[in-house]
Design an enzyme around this catalytic site. Sequence first.
Site, mmCIF file in Angstrom:
data_model
loop_
_atom_site.group_PDB
_atom_site.id
_atom_site.type_symbol
_atom_site.label_atom_id
_atom_site.label_comp_id
_atom_site.label_asym_id
_atom_site.label_seq_id
_atom_site.Cartn_x
_atom_site.Cartn_y
_atom_site.Cartn_z
ATOM 1 N N GLN A 78 0.947 -0.733 -5.054
ATOM 2 C CA GLN A 78 -0.214 0.134 -5.237
ATOM 3 C C GLN A 78 0.266 1.578 -5.317
ATOM 4 O O GLN A 78 1.191 1.980 -4.604
ATOM 5 C CB GLN A 78 -1.204 -0.004 -4.078
ATOM 6 C CG GLN A 78 -2.479 0.795 -4.360
ATOM 7 C CD GLN A 78 -3.548 0.625 -3.298
ATOM 8 O OE1 GLN A 78 -3.263 0.666 -2.107
ATOM 9 N NE2 GLN A 78 -4.784 0.435 -3.731
ATOM 10 N N LYS A 128 -8.045 -0.890 -8.766
ATOM 11 C CA LYS A 128 -8.739 -1.450 -7.600
ATOM 12 C C LYS A 128 -9.934 -0.579 -7.230
ATOM 13 O O LYS A 128 -9.845 0.652 -7.248
ATOM 14 C CB LYS A 128 -7.776 -1.532 -6.410
ATOM 15 C CG LYS A 128 -8.394 -2.124 -5.150
ATOM 16 C CD LYS A 128 -7.334 -2.448 -4.120
ATOM 17 C CE LYS A 128 -7.919 -3.147 -2.910
ATOM 18 N NZ LYS A 128 -8.525 -2.236 -1.942
ATOM 19 N N SER A 132 0.828 -1.212 0.000
ATOM 20 C CA SER A 132 0.000 0.000 0.000
ATOM 21 C C SER A 132 0.861 1.259 0.000
ATOM 22 O O SER A 132 1.892 1.312 0.677
ATOM 23 C CB SER A 132 -0.880 0.000 1.250
ATOM 24 O OG SER A 132 -1.350 1.300 1.524
ATOM 25 N N ARG A 164 -14.848 -0.369 3.872
ATOM 26 C CA ARG A 164 -14.236 0.713 4.660
ATOM 27 C C ARG A 164 -14.414 2.085 4.037
ATOM 28 O O ARG A 164 -14.146 3.090 4.687
ATOM 29 C CB ARG A 164 -12.730 0.445 4.815
ATOM 30 C CG ARG A 164 -12.415 -0.746 5.662
ATOM 31 C CD ARG A 164 -10.961 -1.137 5.534
ATOM 32 N NE ARG A 164 -10.047 -0.277 6.263
ATOM 33 C CZ ARG A 164 -9.790 -0.375 7.556
ATOM 34 N NH1 ARG A 164 -10.395 -1.294 8.271
ATOM 35 N NH2 ARG A 164 -8.925 0.424 8.137
ATOM 36 N N HIS A 215 -13.276 -2.063 -0.878
ATOM 37 C CA HIS A 215 -12.347 -1.670 0.184
ATOM 38 C C HIS A 215 -12.705 -2.386 1.497
ATOM 39 O O HIS A 215 -12.525 -1.846 2.588
ATOM 40 C CB HIS A 215 -12.430 -0.149 0.386
ATOM 41 C CG HIS A 215 -11.109 0.539 0.585
ATOM 42 N ND1 HIS A 215 -10.483 1.263 -0.387
ATOM 43 C CD2 HIS A 215 -10.295 0.618 1.673
ATOM 44 C CE1 HIS A 215 -9.360 1.778 0.092
ATOM 45 N NE2 HIS A 215 -9.214 1.389 1.342
ATOM 46 N N ARG A 246 -15.513 6.698 9.346
ATOM 47 C CA ARG A 246 -15.633 5.455 10.130
ATOM 48 C C ARG A 246 -15.931 5.823 11.575
ATOM 49 O O ARG A 246 -15.075 6.364 12.274
ATOM 50 C CB ARG A 246 -14.341 4.645 10.040
ATOM 51 C CG ARG A 246 -14.183 4.019 8.677
ATOM 52 C CD ARG A 246 -12.983 3.104 8.585
ATOM 53 N NE ARG A 246 -12.391 3.295 7.277
ATOM 54 C CZ ARG A 246 -11.096 3.470 7.035
ATOM 55 N NH1 ARG A 246 -10.222 3.419 8.021
ATOM 56 N NH2 ARG A 246 -10.663 3.671 5.828
HETATM 57 C C1 LIG Z 1 -6.209 -1.969 7.932
HETATM 58 C C2 LIG Z 1 -6.600 -1.872 6.491
HETATM 59 C C3 LIG Z 1 -5.940 -0.971 5.670
HETATM 60 C C4 LIG Z 1 -6.287 -0.878 4.313
HETATM 61 N N1 LIG Z 1 -5.560 -0.032 3.503
HETATM 62 C C5 LIG Z 1 -5.822 -0.014 2.176
HETATM 63 C C6 LIG Z 1 -4.987 0.717 1.289
HETATM 64 O O1 LIG Z 1 -4.001 1.314 1.686
HETATM 65 N N2 LIG Z 1 -5.308 0.710 -0.032
HETATM 66 C C7 LIG Z 1 -6.401 0.030 -0.521
HETATM 67 O O2 LIG Z 1 -6.672 0.071 -1.716
HETATM 68 N N3 LIG Z 1 -7.184 -0.694 0.301
HETATM 69 C C8 LIG Z 1 -6.905 -0.756 1.619
HETATM 70 N N4 LIG Z 1 -7.651 -1.546 2.432
HETATM 71 C C9 LIG Z 1 -8.685 -2.419 1.834
HETATM 72 C C10 LIG Z 1 -8.053 -3.734 1.402
HETATM 73 O O3 LIG Z 1 -7.159 -3.560 0.329
HETATM 74 C C11 LIG Z 1 -9.109 -4.733 0.928
HETATM 75 O O4 LIG Z 1 -9.837 -4.187 -0.144
HETATM 76 C C12 LIG Z 1 -10.070 -5.183 2.019
HETATM 77 O O5 LIG Z 1 -9.391 -5.360 3.247
HETATM 78 C C13 LIG Z 1 -10.712 -6.497 1.583
HETATM 79 O O6 LIG Z 1 -11.642 -6.946 2.499
HETATM 80 P P1 LIG Z 1 -11.290 -8.035 3.639
HETATM 81 O O7 LIG Z 1 -10.506 -7.299 4.673
HETATM 82 O O8 LIG Z 1 -12.639 -8.434 4.121
HETATM 83 O O9 LIG Z 1 -10.512 -9.146 3.007
HETATM 84 C C14 LIG Z 1 -7.332 -1.662 3.794
HETATM 85 C C15 LIG Z 1 -7.985 -2.571 4.623
HETATM 86 C C16 LIG Z 1 -7.626 -2.694 5.954
HETATM 87 C C17 LIG Z 1 -8.326 -3.711 6.809
#
Ligand SMILES: Cc1cc2nc3c(=O)[nH]c(=O)nc-3n(C[C@H](O)[C@H](O)[C@H](O)COP(=O)(O)O)c2cc1C
Length: 389
Positions: free
Chosen positions: A129, A252, A108, A279, A276, A166
């Site tokens: 990324q 993405k 990331s 999130r 995401h 959030r």
């Molecule tokens: C702590 C955390 C940080 C994340 N940071 C990023 C990020 O920097 N860039 C991004 O595209 N997605 C980010 N995501 C989303 C993840 O890439 C991913 O899409 C998501 O966690 C998938 O769902 P799952 O956690 O249920 O597997 C983050 C998710 C979490 C839990």
Amino acid sequence: MRKTAHSIGDLRSAARRRLPRMVFDFLEGGALDELTLRRNRQQLDDQMLRQRVLFDATHADTRTSVLGTSVDLPLVVSPMGLLTVCHPEADVAIARAAAQAGSVFMHSPWSGCSLDEVVAVAPGRVWAQIAFWGDPRETARHVDRARSLGVDTLVIAGDVGVSSKRDRDLRHGTGMPPKPPLADVIDTALHPGWVLRWLTGRPMTWGNYAIDGRRIRMREMERWMEVNENPSASWEDVARLRREWQGKVVIKGVMSREDARLAVDHGVDGVFVSNHGGRQFDGQRATIEALPLIVDEVDGRAAVIMDGGIRRGADIVSALALGADVAAAGRPFAFGLSAGGQSGAARAFEVLRDELVTAMGFVGAATVDDLVPSVLDRTDVADPVRANA
Ligand SMILES: Cc1cc2nc3c(=O)[nH]c(=O)nc-3n(C[C@H](O)[C@H](O)[C@H](O)COP(=O)(O)O)c2cc1C
């Protein structure tokens, strides 16, 4: 770790015990009412698989390839920022585990570890990324760094133009720097193992960016983000990157047919179906619901990757049966990391791989290519007899 964690749920429970509540909530939580976060899981729970009998399951082959990278299982690690709060080994631990498992680690731009560090421990297994920052020189520097490190695949952060809300993080005062209420200060003090790691481990900052040649300090991070958050990032940026970058490009955050078409029209190599992990934008559909429409739209012109709620091997089967080339997951590896550093992340891979092999045996799949729509039991459609015929 090996003996006690039998599922991703077990790793989650271990992470829950080891992390202060505010950190666990940062990791687990989603935007607003967390409808999309829950829906990702609910819709995967609703996928039913068809059992076959007397199938020779001696040699389930989980190997496949995605965007020219051979992987030992159809599961890669989604990019996650700021994992330093979970464990100081952060991305380095997960990247090592991913390389050992024969998978791919997506790094990331918000990571506390630099791209150099993860490439060093997982050569040939890292995708970078990138974000289209407000200051385009920052993006250009990051792309140049990826090129000079021999990284082949860039993953564009497509869904970060608008910042999310959030509630869990707001209640805990989670930010850079954090401003926790007294209850969280007390709760944190009750996790001395975490506090010790936090005080002695990797400093909390970003690994890829600097101010005046030094790492950004925690109190400067919010200001840096304000300058660099870029609500005007657009498909023109994608077109420019496509012209300048000779390697593979993935977008993405694609959740609609229209964006899948635009992605393919812009010559991207991979479409990453993701909300995401619930999130960013709450109230949208689950990724497993969006997946078939996007697969239909892409029609083989790009690889399709899907994440969001993958917690069991059977979820990987469902994602591939609905047309994904590989599945991806975030939190399962972050739970593993929080529970036990690299061995916890490695355990997440083992658990999911073992469950995948079991599920493949039950649906009668000898290889990943056998994970086709007919492995799904379509009890949800009006005429299940015909749908399953
Ligand atoms: C702590 C955390 C940080 C994340 N940071 C990023 C990020 O920097 N860039 C991004 O595209 N997605 C980010 N995501 C989303 C993840 O890439 C991913 O899409 C998501 O966690 C998938 O769902 P799952 O956690 O249920 O597997 C983050 C998710 C979490 C839990």
